[in-house]
Enzyme design. Structure first.
Site, PDB file in Angstrom:
ATOM      1  N   ASP A  66       0.908  -1.236   0.033  1.00 23.13           N
ATOM      2  CA  ASP A  66      -0.052  -0.013   0.059  1.00 23.13           C
ATOM      3  C   ASP A  66       0.888   1.253   0.070  1.00 23.13           C
ATOM      4  O   ASP A  66       2.041   1.213   0.152  1.00 23.13           O
ATOM      5  CB  ASP A  66      -0.852  -0.201   1.129  1.00 23.13           C
ATOM      6  CG  ASP A  66      -0.208  -0.506   2.347  1.00 23.13           C
ATOM      7  OD1 ASP A  66       0.747  -0.434   2.472  1.00 23.13           O
ATOM      8  OD2 ASP A  66      -0.958  -0.899   3.427  1.00 23.13           O
ATOM      9  N   ASP A 135      -7.632  -2.726  14.015  1.00 27.71           N
ATOM     10  CA  ASP A 135      -9.243  -2.742  13.602  1.00 27.71           C
ATOM     11  C   ASP A 135      -9.268  -3.988  12.875  1.00 27.71           C
ATOM     12  O   ASP A 135     -10.174  -4.017  12.201  1.00 27.71           O
ATOM     13  CB  ASP A 135      -9.566  -1.387  12.974  1.00 27.71           C
ATOM     14  CG  ASP A 135      -8.810  -1.056  11.835  1.00 27.71           C
ATOM     15  OD1 ASP A 135      -7.958  -1.839  11.368  1.00 27.71           O
ATOM     16  OD2 ASP A 135      -9.343  -0.125  11.189  1.00 27.71           O
ATOM     17  N   HIS A 137      -7.275  -4.503   9.972  1.00 23.13           N
ATOM     18  CA  HIS A 137      -6.964  -4.453   8.582  1.00 23.13           C
ATOM     19  C   HIS A 137      -5.631  -4.798   8.059  1.00 23.13           C
ATOM     20  O   HIS A 137      -4.781  -4.884   9.239  1.00 23.13           O
ATOM     21  CB  HIS A 137      -7.151  -2.966   8.362  1.00 23.13           C
ATOM     22  CG  HIS A 137      -5.822  -1.752   8.709  1.00 23.13           C
ATOM     23  ND1 HIS A 137      -6.052  -1.059   9.490  1.00 23.13           N
ATOM     24  CD2 HIS A 137      -4.611  -2.023   8.291  1.00 23.13           C
ATOM     25  CE1 HIS A 137      -4.975  -0.194   9.819  1.00 23.13           C
ATOM     26  NE2 HIS A 137      -4.038  -0.863   8.993  1.00 23.13           N
ATOM     27  N   GLU A 142      -9.627  -1.408   5.008  1.00 20.31           N
ATOM     28  CA  GLU A 142     -10.440  -1.250   6.506  1.00 20.31           C
ATOM     29  C   GLU A 142     -11.371  -2.064   6.278  1.00 20.31           C
ATOM     30  O   GLU A 142     -12.059  -2.373   5.526  1.00 20.31           O
ATOM     31  CB  GLU A 142     -10.684   0.174   6.449  1.00 20.31           C
ATOM     32  CG  GLU A 142      -9.428   1.108   6.397  1.00 20.31           C
ATOM     33  CD  GLU A 142      -8.473   1.289   7.614  1.00 20.31           C
ATOM     34  OE1 GLU A 142      -8.780   0.360   8.653  1.00 20.31           O
ATOM     35  OE2 GLU A 142      -8.144   2.335   7.856  1.00 20.31           O
TER      36      GLU A 142
HETATM   37  C1  GLP Z   1      -0.364   0.153   8.511  1.00 19.65           C
HETATM   38  C2  GLP Z   1      -0.297  -0.470   7.380  1.00 19.65           C
HETATM   39  C3  GLP Z   1      -0.405  -2.042   7.568  1.00 19.65           C
HETATM   40  C4  GLP Z   1       0.450  -2.490   8.846  1.00 19.65           C
HETATM   41  C5  GLP Z   1      -0.599  -1.891  10.030  1.00 19.65           C
HETATM   42  C6  GLP Z   1       0.149  -2.198  11.056  1.00 19.65           C
HETATM   43  O1  GLP Z   1      -1.264   1.242   8.615  1.00 19.65           O
HETATM   44  N1  GLP Z   1      -0.781  -0.145   6.203  1.00 19.65           N
HETATM   45  O2  GLP Z   1       0.299  -2.715   6.487  1.00 19.65           O
HETATM   46  O3  GLP Z   1       0.236  -3.732   8.938  1.00 19.65           O
HETATM   47  O4  GLP Z   1      -1.041  -0.481   9.753  1.00 19.65           O
HETATM   48  O5  GLP Z   1       1.259  -1.295  11.565  1.00 19.65           O
HETATM   49  P1  GLP Z   1       2.132  -1.772  12.429  1.00 19.65           P
HETATM   50  O6  GLP Z   1       2.989  -2.861  12.131  1.00 19.65           O
HETATM   51  O7  GLP Z   1       3.065  -0.488  12.864  1.00 19.65           O
HETATM   52  O8  GLP Z   1       1.409  -1.939  14.162  1.00 19.65           O
END
Ligand code: GLP
Length: 259
Positions: A66, A135, A137, A142
């Site tokens: 992404d 959440d 995702h 989302e």
């Molecule tokens: C972000 C990314 C995701 C990631 C998630 C968790 O927003 N777009 O790909 O897995 O949120 O982030 P983190 O690994 O910092 O907890």
């Protein structure tokens, strides 16, 4: 069902996944990696530095999950910058072979479709690394995202923007939109490896692995995939009902099987 591996800490998770990726690249020097950002995959990238020493990585290809819309690709927190800094440079990958969704494209309506075509043209993703949002995702899909969704523009939830505000000076600087691989795109990868650490992820992990398959928890899409490995620490595993079964299964698994 997903194979769930409960590890003592992040470094062990990084080692386990990096070993698998290094073996893949040794077998297949032009392997296609599905790259994730966020803090979760960092132990994998760190462990890969040692594991890839002496292995030719010049032909490895990669696709990020992404990208934010509305920040310059050169911004230090754009996912293009993060992937360059955390993955491409330290591992010595070939920059031209590693792509992020083109969120600065003049034609955003078709940018996602073109990204999916590029993944297909590369022969598909061999191993997709995934984190999970609080959440539920994955990528930036989302709650409510269709399991059939393809790479497209999405609006970030308030929760996700608040979670990601730590990477920016203020929450108002966190972009509102992104270009993310869809759940349908992600499910086409040959092997999904979802990592999660800490109590804050326990509910999302339990929902993704053991909850009902529902668009309200996009991570539950992993239950539709035939080859999934979920690597979690004790805190992130704390709400898994079958935790003891996962421990027994992994402990009695023959080593040659890998993950
Ligand atoms: C972000 C990314 C995701 C990631 C998630 C968790 O927003 N777009 O790909 O897995 O949120 O982030 P983190 O690994 O910092 O907890």
């Amino acid at each position: 069902m997903a194979e769930v591996v409960i590890v003592p800490d992040r470094a062990s998770a990084g080692d386990l996944v990096a070993t698998e990726i290094a073996a893949l690249i040794s077998r297949r020097p032009d392997a296609v990696l599905g790259l994730a950002t966020g803090s979760t995959p960092l132990p994998v990238y760190e462990a890969l530095r040692a594991r890839l020493a002496g292995i030719d990585v010049s032909r490895v290809r990669g696709f990020a999950l992404d990208e934010y819309i509305g920040i310059d690709p050169a911004h230090p927190e754009s996912y293009a910058s993060v992937i360059a800094r955390e993955v491409v440079e330290p591992l010595g990958l070939t920059p031209d072979l590693i792509r992020t969704p083109p969120a600065d494209d003049a034609d955003l309506a078709t940018a996602g479709e073109r990204y999916d075509q590029a993944i297909r043209a590369a022969g598909g993703v061999d191993v997709q690394i995934l984190g999970i949002g609080t959440d539920g995702h994955i990528g930036f899909n989302e709650p409510g995202s269709s399991f059939a969704s393809r790479t497209r523009v999405k609006t970030l939830t308030r929760q996700t923007r608040a979670d990601n505000a730590r990477f920016f000076d203020a929450i108002d600087e966190v972009p509102r939109h992104c270009l993310t691989q869809g759940l349908g795109t992600i499910l086409e990868a040959r092997h999904l490896v979802l990592l999660a650490f800490g109590e804050g992820k326990a509910e999302a992990v339990a929902g993704a692995v053991e909850g009902p398959v529902t668009a309200m928890l996009p991570g539950s899409a992993i239950q539709l995939h035939p080859h999934v490995t979920v690597v979690v620490d004790e805190a992130a595993a704390s709400r898994l009902r079958l935790a003891d079964y996962y421990r027994d299964t992994f402990a009695s698994k023959p080593e040659w099987q890998g993950i």
